[in-house]
Design an enzyme around this catalytic site. Structure first.
Site, PDB file in Angstrom:
ATOM      1  CD  GLU A  49       3.387 -19.553   5.107  1.00  0.00           C
ATOM      2  OE1 GLU A  49       3.379 -18.674   5.965  1.00  0.00           O
ATOM      3  OE2 GLU A  49       2.758 -19.461   4.036  1.00  0.00           O
ATOM      4  CG  ASP A  60      -5.027 -19.461  -1.599  1.00  0.00           C
ATOM      5  OD1 ASP A  60      -4.024 -18.762  -1.340  1.00  0.00           O
ATOM      6  OD2 ASP A  60      -5.422 -20.389  -0.876  1.00  0.00           O
TER       7      ASP A  60
END
Lengths: 263, 402
Positions: A49, A60
């Site tokens: 990824e 995040d």
């Protein structure tokens, strides 16, 4: 068959989970990022990824926020992220590569242009965190036409009633977020994850990768028993920051050793 | 202008035209859908509306007066200027209108913990106030830069029992506070209600905040009819996210004879790049759950906004404003820090009202526009907040001789 489909079939045959490694494109700079990217498959990464840095990554935690910021300060942008993919594909044709990030940089690039360029560069799938199934029309139809798979997310808040919506058009794999929170913070409850995966498998045959808060081999091992893949991100980024490419690849190898199933 | 229906509900995607939507992570999707359902049920219930009305009357102090600004009118020698006095509300700004509504909604949904983002601190104070009143836990995310320039409001929130979390990421302003609030929400999905302070964010926030703020326009409509026997000719309000403007404008949208002017913050000037004017100086993009006009670079990275006013220092704008802008129904303009400061001082001395720096942007546009208009032109400006909170900024500038 797509690269992702082939890779999951290979892992199933070998009786192990796939190791999915997340790194942030351009962190801390283009060349280091390329070196790490090129080293990951040999170190044991099954799927990569590649994070597209964004200034406001609201899902995040601090580690990936800081990585995105370093990358942007180093001049990383969408064009250069696609360039990383092209350079990676010069050496590697088999490891699936998923671009992961937020919608705005794609929106600004132009959805159709981005999908065309990403497919040409050798990207296999897109995971756009803030593009829920309700907004599939933004990119989904174009991506599928271009042969890109759209990775869907399911979370502990995705209840049985909502699950069919998430699974519709899910391909490549389903990314199961192990616990409510941001990346890199907290840890998964393995029993709860196993239960959730059972519920999803009753409705779909798409491979399921589990991520969020997986840092070490001993955390990854029990997840590898129940999931088709295990995603590690923040821990790799920290290893890269502290010990460079060698340290990140070392951690990758340790995690890869935790992927075989015991039974 | 041909008559058109501009007072719309968002479509099935939560959008006004191409703007709005629910661009949030999967963890939050069930939550925003749940909120939408709860809100639709609540607003159809007479008991909910009656309770909202009661709190607005007895706790907020509504209706707020429509005041004829006689000296300012004389000074400019043109339009007849009225202030809709939202700064007289409890907590000193329009923000409380929305917070009362959302607190009642949170209570209905059984949520015990409230989170909010704040820029100038007015939404933070209003949130802390309703949390105290309803016995809810309150956590306010505020940029470190803003904590410094709005320290009085920080003290006020603490007095009211709120926990203030300083945000140092990015430029430490409103955008970063909103990022952090979203990260909190995604972590505490079960017990937490996110009280967004403006007409932005994922659907249904732009709609529900607009509806709770529309009391400004409904009252102004009735008050103007009572006083002057007709509708106003123009409405002026400042815009960061755009909640006071939407609140004043929305009830008038389908009266084509009523002109509307939204005033963005031009900071040092739009051509300098240091501004917060998303419509005048931005492009469409997706941030904080909605598609709208944003300040961003060519790669889609969000740019830092700049405004002397913490409450306007945001790189986006509510999606319904973006739609009304493209429809051409509302005129959007921008005024600089300096123009806002001039209007601030003039309002203090001419009307005996210390306006917020945010509000001063609207007053600067009034200064530009009113002198050019006939004396029978009725102009309503939303006096969205009072300026007490801006004293450190103002005194600092006065010491520098500005």
């Amino acid at each position: 068959m797509s690269r992702l489909d082939v890779r999951f079939a290979d892992c199933a045959r070998d009786n192990r989970a796939a190791l999915v490694t997340y790194i942030c494109a351009g962190d801390p700079d283009f060349d280091t990022s390329l070196e790490l990217l090129q080293g990951l498959p040999a170190a044991g990464a099954d799927i990569i990824e590649l994070g597209m840095p964004f200034s406001d990554p609201t899902a995040d935690g601090p580690t990936i926020q800081a990585a995105a910021l370093r990358a942007l300060q180093g001049g990383q942008n969408q064009q250069r992220t696609l360039e990383l993919v092209r350079r990676f594909r010069e050496q590697n044709q088999s490891t699936p590569l998923v671009l992961m990030g937020y919608y705005n940089p794609i929106h600004r690039y132009g959805g159709a242009d981005f999908i065309r360029d990403a497919a040409e560069a050798g990207v296999d799938a897109l995971l756009v965190v803030d593009l829920p199934p309700e907004h599939d029309n933004e990119l989904g139809p174009m991506a599928r036409d271009a042969g890109l798979q759209m990775i869907r997310l399911a979370t502990p808040t995705t209840d049985a009633q909502r699950l069919p919506r998430v699974l519709e058009h899910a391909s490549g794999f389903l990314y199961y977020v192990s616990h409510n929170g941001v990346t890199g913070v907290g840890a998964a409850d393995h029993t709860a994850v196993a239960q959730a995966l059972e519920g999803i498998r009753a409705q779909s045959s798409v491979p399921i990768c589990v991520g969020f808060g997986v840092r070490r081999a001993e955390q990854a091992a029990p997840l590898a028993q129940v999931a088709d893949g295990v995603v590690v991100g923040s821990a790799l980024i920290e290893a890269l920051q502290q010990g460079g490419v060698a340290a990140a690849l070392g951690l990758t190898a340790e995690l890869a050793a935790a992927m075989p199933r015991q039974a | 202008m041909t008559h058109q229906n501009y007072r719309r509900e968002a479509d099935a995607l939560g959008q006004f035209g191409q703007f709005g939507g629910r661009f949030v992570a999967e963890s939050l999707m069930p939550l925003v859908l749940q909120l939408e359902k709860a809100y639709n049920e609540a607003r159809a219930e007479p008991a909910f509306i009656a309770e909202l009305d009661r709190f607005n009357a007895e706790f907020v102090g509504r209706p707020s007066p429509l005041y004829f600004a006689e000296r300012l009118t004389e000074q400019y020698g043109g339009a007849k200027i009225f202030f809709k006095r939202e700064e007289l509300n409890h907590t000193g700004a329009h923000k409380i209108n929305n917070c009362i509504g959302q607190a009642l909604l949170a209570r209905r949904m059984g949520k015990q913990r409230i989170i909010a983002e704040t820029g100038a601190g007015m939404h933070g104070v209003a949130t802390a106030t309703v949390c105290a009143r309803f016995g809810l836990q309150c956590v306010v995310y505020m940029g470190a830069t803003d904590i410094h320039r709005q320290r009085d409001n920080v003290a006020r929130m603490r007095l009211l029992g709120a926990e203030i979390v300083p945000v140092t990421s990015g430029t430490g302003t409103l955008k970063d506070a909103m990022n952090e609030a979203l990260r909190d929400w995604v972590t505490n999905v079960d017990n937490t209600f996110y009280m967004i302070g403006t007409v932005a964010g994922p659907h249904p926030y732009p709609t529900l905040v607009r509806d709770f703020q529309a009391i400004i326009g409904r009252e102004a409509h009735q008050q103007m009819l009572e006083r002057e026997g007709r509708l106003p000719d123009s409405l002026v309000a400042c815009i960061g996210g755009g909640s006071n403007a939407m609140g004043l404008f929305h009830p008038f949208l389908d009266y084509p004879e009523v002109q509307m002017v939204g005033v963005e913050a031009a900071g040092h000037g739009i051509d300098t790049g240091k501004h917060a004017a998303s419509l005048k100086g931005g492009t469409p993009g997706v941030l904080h759950g909605n598609r709208t006009y944003l300040l961003q670079d060519g790669d889609g990275q969000i740019a830092d906004a700049h405004s002397i006013s913490a409450g306007l220092d945001y790189p986006g704008i509510g999606p319904e404003h973006a739609w009304l802008h493209e429809q051409g129904r509302i005129e959007y303009v921008a005024v600089t820090d300096q123009q806002a400061l001039d209007a601030f001082h003039n309002c203090c001395r001419t009307e005996g009202i210390i306006p917020a720096l945010e509000t001063s942007h609207a007053l600067a546009e009034v200064a530009r526009r009113a002198p050019t208009l006939p004396k029978d032109h009725l102009m309503v400006v939303c006096l969205s907040g009072r300026g007490d909170k801006d004293m450190p900024t103002i005194l600092g500038l006065m010491e520098e001789g500005k």
